[in-house]
Design an enzyme around this catalytic site. Structure first.
Site, PDB file in Angstrom:
ATOM      1  N   HIS A  14       0.361  -1.586   0.204  1.00 14.18           N
ATOM      2  CA  HIS A  14       0.322  -0.026  -0.418  1.00 14.18           C
ATOM      3  C   HIS A  14       0.453   1.560   0.198  1.00 14.18           C
ATOM      4  O   HIS A  14       0.366   1.705   0.238  1.00 14.18           O
ATOM      5  CB  HIS A  14      -0.698   0.199   1.714  1.00 14.18           C
ATOM      6  CG  HIS A  14      -1.889  -1.124   0.952  1.00 14.18           C
ATOM      7  ND1 HIS A  14      -1.675  -2.057   0.461  1.00 14.18           N
ATOM      8  CD2 HIS A  14      -3.571  -0.863   0.701  1.00 14.18           C
ATOM      9  CE1 HIS A  14      -3.035  -2.947   1.055  1.00 14.18           C
ATOM     10  NE2 HIS A  14      -3.675  -2.060   0.723  1.00 14.18           N
ATOM     11  N   ASP A  74       9.977  -7.900   2.425  1.00 10.13           N
ATOM     12  CA  ASP A  74       9.698  -7.926   3.749  1.00 10.13           C
ATOM     13  C   ASP A  74      11.307  -7.731   4.628  1.00 10.13           C
ATOM     14  O   ASP A  74      11.878  -7.869   3.555  1.00 10.13           O
ATOM     15  CB  ASP A  74       9.134  -9.066   4.332  1.00 10.13           C
ATOM     16  CG  ASP A  74       9.143  -8.550   6.136  1.00 10.13           C
ATOM     17  OD1 ASP A  74       7.914  -7.409   5.813  1.00 10.13           O
ATOM     18  OD2 ASP A  74       9.511  -8.975   6.629  1.00 10.13           O
TER      19      ASP A  74
END
Length: 202
Positions: A14, A74
């Protein structure tokens, strides 16, 4: 290793900045990218204690929800003298009720090193794990890192996160002082993306 043969890819983020960065890296391959945010997908809870585990959660969630292959990352910083902390909790260490405060997180990290009287150089690594997942449940993992050490006080305003206290091996300036283009060439994300391109797109 499974090759990416499609023309559309969902970036499981996002974050508009991350979407731009990844889109630019994939542009030469003629891949149309969209983000999980643009598709209105939720952000799944990251419940694993490894970068690969959390990257898999995000990529598989986006692939299953969109019906398209999805790419997630990540990343974080691991400090040797802190047994690899903050690691997957790098962003959590910066969380406040008013958003993320990375100067606070860096101060916390340095204070913990001082409390332990950790020897110099205080070695650390920026780590990035990418997960490319398909709707059928298959995935491929690509890991990158850059080694360095931590310094104090903070120096430079070019980067973000822990960049102002991270000095990459072979340099005397922090990522926060380094030209962004130079940093991007040698970063943990660049290392992981080079492996992704060789493995899945070449």
């Amino acid at each position: 290793m499974r090759k990416f043969k499609g023309k559309e890819l969902v970036i499981a983020t996002h974050n508009a900045g991350k979407l731009r960065e990844i889109s630019a890296l994939l542009e030469p391959f003629g891949v149309a990218v969209t983000s999980a945010g643009a598709l209105g997908l939720d952000e799944p809870d990251e419940t694993e204690d490894t970068f690969a585990g959390n990257a898999r959660i995000k990529a598989h969630y986006a692939a299953k929800a969109s019906g398209l292959p999805a790419l997630s990352d990540d990343s974080g910083i691991m400090v040797d003298a802190l047994d690899g902390a903050p690691g997957v909790y790098t962003a959590d260490w910066a969380e406040t009720s008013n958003g993320r405060d990375f100067p606070m997180a860096m101060e916390k990290t340095w204070r913990l090193l001082e409390d332990k009287n950790a020897p110099h150089p205080r070695k650390a690594q920026f780590c990035c794990t990418l997960c490319l997942a398909w709707p059928d449940g298959h995935d491929e993992i690509f890991e990158g890192k850059v080694d360095g050490s931590l310094t104090w006080p903070m120096r430079g305003d070019q980067g973000f996160g822990y960049d102002p206290i991270f000095v990459p091996d072979g340099y005397e300036i922090t990522f926060g002082e380094m030209d962004p283009a130079r940093k991007h060439e040698m970063s943990h994300r660049a290392d992981a993306f080079a492996k992704l391109v060789r493995g899945a797109f070449a």
